[in-house]
Design an enzyme around this catalytic site. Structure first.
Site, short mmCIF file in Angstrom:
data_model
loop_
_atom_site.label_atom_id
_atom_site.label_comp_id
_atom_site.label_asym_id
_atom_site.label_seq_id
_atom_site.Cartn_x
_atom_site.Cartn_y
_atom_site.Cartn_z
N HIS A 98 -27.34 52.89 -16.19
CA HIS A 98 -26.95 53.12 -14.85
C HIS A 98 -27.43 54.32 -14.47
CE1 HIS A 98 -24.53 53.40 -11.18
NE2 HIS A 98 -24.20 52.16 -11.30
N HIS A 114 -25.17 72.28 -11.86
CA HIS A 114 -24.25 72.68 -12.87
C HIS A 114 -25.09 72.50 -14.06
CE1 HIS A 114 -20.88 73.16 -15.65
NE2 HIS A 114 -20.06 73.93 -14.91
#
Length: 307
Positions: free
Chosen positions: A81, A167
């Site tokens: 996914h 991040h």
């Protein structure tokens, strides 16, 4: 009472202990209820379905995002996914007593807190989007975690909240208010991904299919099958049964059978009623004919009368 639903998606579907730690952030919290959670090892993804009142729900969603950032390292994540963050997406859906406009404001509050306190870049999507090119989650997610380090440098992909850099381990998160979405997958009796890709193209909107269907082809290597993985963004205008029948017909062109389907997370009752009406050819049948629904109505009226 205002009730809001959320189904945050986390980029972990193989290690149950990790998923349980994330889900634990929502358990035994007053004003929040965990309705369902599931893992998919091929997608390497988990979905948790929650409902709650606004303030407790936002706190729980923040805590889950924080825990996911602590436990999931996107540098080591692989799955079928598309994904861009440890907490990949957090939707907010008005269920009872709440308006879409309220969910939009709540999404901004949550996104701002995640960006500032966790230093994770956050993009607002769907009804919360700040620009038209950010409404579609797949457009934001394009390039995925690995590609976002360059993508985020582009002015048009400056985050709505948080730092202007990815991040390093938690990646990027999307937060937004939206309507009900049904995650509906159809498994095909073949391992040929090219067939799945052709069928996905036939049903998804951006390539000429149904207006409210997003679809991708996925390999289920453990099962030696392929899958049409879909997000049904408006089941009232693009019904499940109609899309399913199209997939069956397209599969028949290639001599392939449908061998199973699955719904990830929770689903509105009306969506399943429409499926029953279609396949059983029911006339004059609605939610008022569901016995559990009538019982709940009676109990609710009796409870209101005693107050």
């Amino acid at each position: 009472m205002k009730i809001i639903e959320s189904a945050p998606n986390f980029s972990e579907g193989k290690r149950e202990d990790i998923v349980r730690e994330i889900v634990a952030q929502a358990e035994n919290v007053k004003g929040v209820w965990v309705l369902d959670w599931s893992m998919d090892s091929d997608h390497n993804r988990s979905v948790v379905t929650l409902v709650g009142t606004p303030e407790p729900l936002l706190q729980v969603l923040f805590n889950m995002t924080k825990k996911a950032a602590e436990l999931i390292d996107m540098r080591n994540h692989k799955g079928e996914h598309p994904r861009m963050g440890a907490t990949d997406v957090i939707p907010l859906v008005p269920v009872m007593g709440a308006e879409m406009s309220e969910c939009i404001e709540l999404s901004k509050i949550l996104a701002k807190r995640i960006g500032e306190e966790l230093q994770i870049p956050v993009f607002l999507y769907e009804k919360s989007a700040t620009a038209s090119h950010r409404e579609n989650l797949s457009e934001i997610r394009k390039g995925e975690f690995e590609g976002f380090f360059e993508k985020i440098k582009q002015p048009m992909w400056k985050p709505d909240f948080g730092p202007d850099q990815v991040h390093p381990t938690a990646g990027v998160t999307a937060v937004g208010a939206r309507e009900y979405l049904i995650a509906f997958n159809v498994n095909l009796g073949t391992n040929r991904i090219d067939i799945a890709e052709k069928i996905a193209k036939a049903v998804r909107y951006i390539s000429g299919g149904y207006r409210y269907v997003k679809a991708i082809a996925v390999e289920l290597k453990d099962k030696n099958l392929v899958q049409i993985s879909m997000n049904m963004t408006n089941y009232k205008k693009s019904p499940l049964f109609r899309v399913f029948e199209t997939i069956k017909r397209e599969a028949q062109r290639y001599g392939v059978a449908v061998v199973g389907t699955e719904i990830i997370g929770m689903v509105p009752m009306q969506a399943m009623l429409e499926v029953a009406q279609y396949y059983l050819q029911l006339d004059d049948f609605g939610i008022n004919r569901i016995i559990e629904n009538r019982v709940m109505d009676i109990l609710a009226k009796e409870g209101a009368g005693k107050q």
